[in-house]
Scaffold this motif. Sequence first.
Motif, short mmCIF file in Angstrom:
data_model
loop_
_atom_site.label_atom_id
_atom_site.label_comp_id
_atom_site.label_asym_id
_atom_site.label_seq_id
_atom_site.Cartn_x
_atom_site.Cartn_y
_atom_site.Cartn_z
N ASP A 6 4.66 -29.42 22.32
CA ASP A 6 5.71 -28.43 22.86
C ASP A 6 7.03 -28.90 22.86
O ASP A 6 7.28 -30.05 23.06
N VAL A 7 8.02 -27.89 22.44
CA VAL A 7 9.45 -28.29 22.63
C VAL A 7 10.04 -27.91 23.98
O VAL A 7 10.16 -26.68 24.14
N ASN A 8 10.13 -28.83 24.66
CA ASN A 8 10.63 -28.63 26.04
C ASN A 8 11.18 -29.85 26.96
O ASN A 8 11.22 -31.02 26.58
N ALA A 9 11.73 -29.58 28.03
CA ALA A 9 12.58 -30.31 28.92
C ALA A 9 12.51 -29.56 30.22
O ALA A 9 12.88 -28.27 30.34
N PHE A 10 12.78 -30.35 31.37
CA PHE A 10 12.74 -29.84 32.64
C PHE A 10 13.11 -30.92 33.66
O PHE A 10 13.03 -32.26 33.42
N ALA A 11 13.78 -30.42 34.58
CA ALA A 11 13.98 -31.35 35.64
C ALA A 11 13.88 -30.81 37.16
O ALA A 11 13.68 -29.63 37.25
N CYS A 12 13.54 -31.54 38.04
CA CYS A 12 13.25 -31.40 39.07
C CYS A 12 13.89 -31.53 40.31
O CYS A 12 15.01 -32.36 40.18
N ALA A 13 13.67 -30.91 41.57
CA ALA A 13 14.58 -30.92 42.47
C ALA A 13 14.75 -32.44 43.25
O ALA A 13 15.87 -32.75 43.57
N ASP A 14 14.11 -33.39 42.87
CA ASP A 14 14.02 -34.79 43.32
C ASP A 14 14.66 -35.58 42.32
O ASP A 14 14.97 -36.88 42.23
N GLY A 15 15.37 -35.00 40.95
CA GLY A 15 16.07 -35.73 39.94
C GLY A 15 15.06 -36.38 39.03
O GLY A 15 15.65 -37.11 38.11
N SER A 16 13.94 -35.89 39.01
CA SER A 16 12.93 -36.11 37.93
C SER A 16 13.35 -35.46 36.87
O SER A 16 13.16 -33.97 36.73
N VAL A 17 13.48 -36.07 35.66
CA VAL A 17 13.84 -35.60 34.44
C VAL A 17 12.86 -35.79 33.39
O VAL A 17 12.31 -37.02 33.03
N ARG A 18 11.82 -34.77 32.82
CA ARG A 18 11.08 -34.98 31.86
C ARG A 18 11.33 -34.23 30.60
O ARG A 18 11.43 -33.01 30.40
N VAL A 19 11.17 -35.23 29.46
CA VAL A 19 11.88 -34.53 28.09
C VAL A 19 10.41 -34.67 27.12
O VAL A 19 9.81 -35.77 27.23
N PHE A 20 10.19 -33.89 26.46
CA PHE A 20 8.95 -33.90 25.48
C PHE A 20 9.17 -34.53 24.17
O PHE A 20 10.34 -34.22 23.84
N HIS B 60 21.05 -26.82 42.87
CA HIS B 60 19.72 -26.31 43.64
C HIS B 60 18.87 -25.21 42.97
O HIS B 60 18.40 -24.70 43.96
N HIS B 61 19.42 -25.11 41.77
CA HIS B 61 18.41 -24.13 41.33
C HIS B 61 16.87 -24.53 41.14
O HIS B 61 15.89 -23.53 41.53
N SER B 62 16.51 -25.82 40.85
CA SER B 62 15.17 -26.14 40.53
C SER B 62 14.47 -26.23 42.19
O SER B 62 13.31 -25.87 42.32
N LYS B 63 15.22 -26.50 43.22
CA LYS B 63 14.71 -26.57 44.65
C LYS B 63 14.51 -25.08 45.11
O LYS B 63 13.38 -24.88 45.49
N ASN B 64 15.37 -24.28 44.81
CA ASN B 64 15.03 -22.85 45.20
C ASN B 64 13.93 -22.14 44.39
O ASN B 64 13.08 -21.54 44.96
N ALA B 65 13.78 -22.78 43.01
CA ALA B 65 12.60 -22.04 42.52
C ALA B 65 11.18 -22.71 42.80
O ALA B 65 10.27 -21.83 43.23
#
Length: 266
Positions: free
Chosen positions: A100-114, A140-145
């Motif tokens: 998949d073509v994707n990437a995301f970041a989490c509230a703790d600062g973890s960034v994952r790139v595909f 804080h968008h990631s945290k709130n989600a």
Amino acid sequence: MKKNLIRTMAIALGLAIAAPASAQFNLGKAISAGKKAVQAATLTDAQMAAYVKESVDWMDANNPVTPDDDPYTIRLKKLTDGLNDVEGIPLNFKVYRVIDVNAFACADGSVRVFSSLMDIMSDDELLGIIGHEIGHVAKHHSKNAFRTELMTGALKDGIASTGGVAAALTDSQLGQLSESLINAKYSQKQEKEADDYGYQFLKSHGKNPWGMVQAFEKFQKMEAEAGASSSYINKMFSSHPETKERIKRMTERCTKDGIARPAESK
């Protein structure tokens, strides 16, 4: 066999449940569900952090993370050198080798790139995407989600804080929460905020923010010319008809700041 989250369908955060008019209303259960919702809503930052870490650890264990000597990992480490934290939150980066073509970041600062995203993006474009995702963490968008998903789970599955200790999550709940991290969608306002923060973040770290514009343009071209679609294109643009305006606004900002646009990727 370990579940591969990336190829599953995105789940909705809100569930509408219809019951027949003749169904008997159970006041005790309603009060219990409401109590659990309040508990979830009042989770401490430490408990939230524990849930996020547990979810990220689960994802890393259930998806193919490229090793340190892999070309994908080496490239990402080189690109993100010096990007150590955002608003006091330490950043960490990993690559998932998935289609998949994707990437995301989490509230703790973890960034994952595909890896498939890395395959189609130049270094500047990839940094543009990373900067944008980091913007969601900083604002804080990631945290709130993630909190919203926890609250939904509290009503549905009984996830709650008990006696000051965060309740343990089942494997199924971890899968659902992790999937919500990957497929989180944000409002137009939140996307704008992430654009703006990502721009300044990249600029302040000596990275070229034009890459964000070029990445957006590439996704737009992919969608227009070939009808291409991916979870990342969908979550970034499908509900945001002002994409052209976002590109225009960021272009004008780069131009005003006198930043040179890098050469186009092949």
